[in-house]
Write an enzyme that holds these catalytic residues in place. Structure first.
Site: not given
Ligand code: SF4
Length: 320
Positions: A138, A236-237, A86
């Site tokens: 992050e 988060s993602n 992050h």
């Molecule tokens: S989600 Fe995107 S920014 Fe985060 S580690 Fe993976 S490639 Fe990198």
């Protein structure tokens, strides 16, 4: 002789597995950095913060000799320390160097790219509007690249309305890499409408992996009554994937492991979607598919919306 009892028939279930899903290039690299460091330096290797936000990954690395801590103070002298994917504020490697610690940076290169953009905007005399979520590592790391007071966090459209910059203020915007593509687009449009002078990043800050996983789940969700997003509650993602699936018309459920699945959730459900956040390994996807096959008569299909071929180089110290 009595006729045998018919075996109970399982509920038929169509399974749509989104692709791309799961590990991205930044997560692959971060995990490899810890594994190679363990090979080269031996255990223990310290890692500041969860290397990626996934308990399964962290526990597997702990079993190999990695020790996870939240701050450098908890790292004893004389052992190597790795910074998580992050990213960290500049003060962290500085402090590690001052203490004479050997450190390795597993910050995803796409996060580092945002750090360098932030520095450049400050050098150009601009104040940065940073779109992100308060408290995420992050965001803390990116704020730690620039002097205090030179960056303002924007989380929502309401935050944009509250900004009190004027038409002559030099502004730029940047964003966290793992945000919702749609929400961020709306916030950027609102910033540009209020401040036409604002300077945009050269390229989209939301990373390829985040965009691709959201596009894939957006495609399958309208066809599903229920979508399982495999990921951690602090990822988060993964949380954004739940939102995207929900908005696309499915009931979306974040799960960490197959054991989280309550068979009652599948009552009356004909089609289930599966995706996984960028820090969730494929082993967990396989585990969930296997669990669904135990409960239902599954017909599985992978829905591919993009192919990914990105890889990142390892730090020089680890290339032998
Ligand atoms: S989600 Fe995107 S920014 Fe985060 S580690 Fe993976 S490639 Fe990198």
């Amino acid at each position: 002789m009595n006729a045998p009892f018919p075996s109970p028939t399982k509920q038929p279930l169509r399974l749509l597995i989104a692709a791309p899903r799961g590990f991205c290039a930044g997560v692959d690299r971060a995990i490899e950095i810890v594994e190679r460091a363990l090979d080269i330096y031996g255990s223990p290797v310290y890692v500041r913060h969860e290397i990626v936000h996934n308990k399964f990954v962290v526990d597997s690395l702990k079993a190999k000799g990695a020790v996870f801590v939240e701050e450098l103070d908890a790292v004893p002298d004389g052992v190597p320390v790795i910074f998580s994917a992050h990213g960290v504020p500049k003060s962290v490697p500085r402090e590690a160097t001052e203490r004479g610690l050997e450190w390795l940076d597993a910050t995803c290169p796409l996060v580092s790219k945002v750090h360098r953009q932030a520095e450049r905007q400050i050098e150009a005399g601009r104040h940065i509007l940073f779109i992100g979520h308060a408290g995420h590592p992050e965001v803390i790391g990116t704020f730690g690249q620039v002097p205090e007071g030179t960056m303002t966090l924007v989380e929502t459209l309401e935050d944009v309305a509250k900004l009190d910059f004027g038409p002559d203020d030099e502004l730029a915007y940047l964003s966290q890499t793992t945000l919702s593509v749609d929400d961020t687009g709306a916030i950027i449009r609102a910033i540009e409408a209020r401040y036409p002078q604002v300077v945009a990043p050269k390229a989209e800050d939301i990373c390829y992996a985040t965009s691709n996983r959201q596009a894939a789940v957006k495609q399958i969700s309208p066809l599903c009554q229920l979508v399982f997003v495999i990921g951690a509650p602090n990822s988060s993602n993964s949380l954004r994937l739940v939102e995207v699936a929900h908005r696309a018309g499915a009931c979306a459920q974040l799960i960490q492991r197959a054991s989280d699945i309550d068979p009652v959730w599948l009552t009356g459900v004909e089609t289930v979607g599966i995706t996984a956040g960028a820090s969730a390994p494929e082993a967990l996807v396989n585990e969930v598919v296997a669990r669904l096959k135990e409960i239902c008569d599954v017909e599985a299909e992978e829905v591919v919306t993009a192919k990914e071929h990105i890889t990142f180089k390892l730090p020089r110290q680890l290339v032998r």
